[in-house]
Design an enzyme around this catalytic site. Structure first.
Site, PDB file in Angstrom:
ATOM      1  N   ASP A 218       0.869  -1.179   0.000  1.00 48.15           N
ATOM      2  CA  ASP A 218       0.000   0.000   0.000  1.00 48.15           C
ATOM      3  C   ASP A 218       0.904   1.227   0.000  1.00 48.15           C
ATOM      4  O   ASP A 218       2.027   1.163  -0.487  1.00 48.15           O
ATOM      5  CB  ASP A 218      -0.954  -0.035   1.199  1.00 48.15           C
ATOM      6  CG  ASP A 218      -2.270   0.677   0.919  1.00 48.15           C
ATOM      7  OD1 ASP A 218      -2.225   1.863   0.561  1.00 48.15           O
ATOM      8  OD2 ASP A 218      -3.338   0.059   1.057  1.00 48.15           O
ATOM      9  N   HIS A 241       2.304   2.188  -3.088  1.00 50.98           N
ATOM     10  CA  HIS A 241       1.374   3.130  -3.701  1.00 50.98           C
ATOM     11  C   HIS A 241       1.851   4.575  -3.575  1.00 50.98           C
ATOM     12  O   HIS A 241       1.051   5.506  -3.654  1.00 50.98           O
ATOM     13  CB  HIS A 241      -0.020   2.984  -3.076  1.00 50.98           C
ATOM     14  CG  HIS A 241      -0.682   1.676  -3.375  1.00 50.98           C
ATOM     15  ND1 HIS A 241      -1.928   1.347  -2.909  1.00 50.98           N
ATOM     16  CD2 HIS A 241      -0.253   0.598  -4.090  1.00 50.98           C
ATOM     17  CE1 HIS A 241      -2.247   0.130  -3.322  1.00 50.98           C
ATOM     18  NE2 HIS A 241      -1.246  -0.340  -4.037  1.00 50.98           N
TER      19      HIS A 241
END
Length: 393
Positions: A218, A241
């Protein structure tokens, strides 16, 4: 005649070295002397908590020492306030139970709460997150999972030299803290591991994150509401991310984010680079005085992106307009390659357009050789120097 008090004092002084070392006025509490077993199988939670209780009660600075070896730790809450500064020196590895149900729905694995002058130095923590990820992927009824290490209401704190492996959820959380330094950490989880943010900061003032390597599933670093005066430098991000402000604006009454700086960092193969993400719904929050400088992108999707139209399943966004006011965001000397043709995307709110966006010396190409594109909507700002792709401000 020897008094009872003399006998008791002698007895105490003979036993004391079994639990602590005394050097230059500081105490060292060795978790093994409290009963911890470095075999990775024996539950050492209680000995760790006992060592903490002793250190927390000390009126002089103290250390908790974790020697080499593997220590099985279940949910552990290290609570203050404490009487003096504490250093947790880890030379070994803390491991969570393989059965993810052991941490259940607590939300935390290792929690430090209401402590001042706390340092966590060295070592590794392995949360054994793969079982929970598989459970979630299969669609079963799974526990929510646990953040690996959390600082809640910690002032003048430090996390240095720590390696975090395979967290169930976020690896490191800094929440409601002041003056916390995170440095030289390594964060490792597979690129498809869900919700495994590397470092999450929210409701905190004066946090610095430096010289760290983050490879996770993430956000490498996620920045939540109420974050102020955050400095990030020499971050290696990817997979992951990217470095994300948000998502913000889920709630109407929400603290803003301001004075955030990221410099001298490299993104490699990440799903995003520099991202600001807000819900497309009313809010009184804001993002202002953000600076990104001297950043290298290597095959990064969405190297520069502002997305103010975040609305999963199109539920709860009646006007499709974000109330978050974005102002004074600077991008300077951002270079490298984009894995998506649109290398700069500014999709700002129709009800609160982005203002004060500054671009200077941007050079982003698509797949090394092709011309990249930019996209602008509801945005105002200025530019200087060479801007590639074409400037759409």
């Amino acid at each position: 005649m020897i008094s009872l008090w003399s006998i008791l004092f002698l007895h105490f002084t003979l036993l004391l070295p079994l639990f602590v070392n005394i050097a230059e006025g500081a105490l060292t509490f060795n978790v093994i002397k409290f009963g911890a077993k470095p075999d990775g199988m024996t539950d050492s939670t209680r000995p760790f908590l006992s060592a903490w209780a002793s250190a927390c009660a000390s009126t002089v600075s103290s250390s908790i020492y974790v020697p080499k070896g593997r220590y099985l730790i279940r949910f552990a809450e290290f609570r203050g306030p404490c009487k003096s500064a504490i250093r947790v020196q880890i030379d070994g590895t803390l491991v969570a139970p393989i059965d993810y149900n052991a941490l259940g729905n607590s939300g935390y694995w290792i929690l430090f709460i209401q402590v001042n002058q706390l340092s966590v130095v060295g070592g590794s923590i392995d949360a054994k997150g793969a079982g929970l990820w598989a459970c979630k992927k299969s669609g079963q009824n799974c526990p929510v999972g646990a953040r690996s290490i959390t600082f809640n209401w910690v002032n003048d704190g430090e996390i240095s030299g720590l390696t975090s492996i395979n967290s169930q959820l976020m690896h490191i959380v800094i929440n409601s803290c002041k003056n916390v330094k995170v440095s030289n950490v390594r964060i490792i989880a597979p690129d498809l591991s869900p919700n495994t943010d590397g470092i999450h900061v929210r409701s905190s003032i004066g946090v610095t994150i430096t010289n760290s390597i983050i490879k996770t599933g993430d956000d490498c670093i996620s920045i939540g509401p109420g974050t102020r005066n955050l400095w990030m430098e020499k971050i290696l991000c990817g997979p992951g991310h990217g470095v994300s402000i948000g998502s913000l604006g889920r709630d109407f009454n929400e603290d803003g984010v301001e004075n955030v700086t990221l410099v001298n960092s490299i993104f490699t193969g990440s799903d995003n680079g520099l991202r600001i993400k807000t819900w497309a719904r009313p809010s009184n929050g804001f993002v202002r005085n953000i600076s990104y400088r001297n950043i290298v992108m290597k095959n990064v999707e969405n190297p520069i992106i502002i997305d103010q139209n975040y609305c999963p399943n199109n539920i709860g966004c009646p006007l499709q307009g974000s109330g978050i006011k974005i102002n004074q965001v600077t991008y300077q000397n951002i270079q490298g390659t984009s894995a998506t043709q649109v290398a700069m995307a500014f999709d700002c709110s129709p009800t609160n357009p982005c203002i004060g966006i500054k671009l200077k010396d941007i050079k982003l190409t698509y797949m090394n050789t092709k011309k990249a594109q930019s996209f602008c909507k509801n945005i105002g700002g200025t530019s200087g120097g060479v801007i590639v792709p074409d400037n759409c401000l």
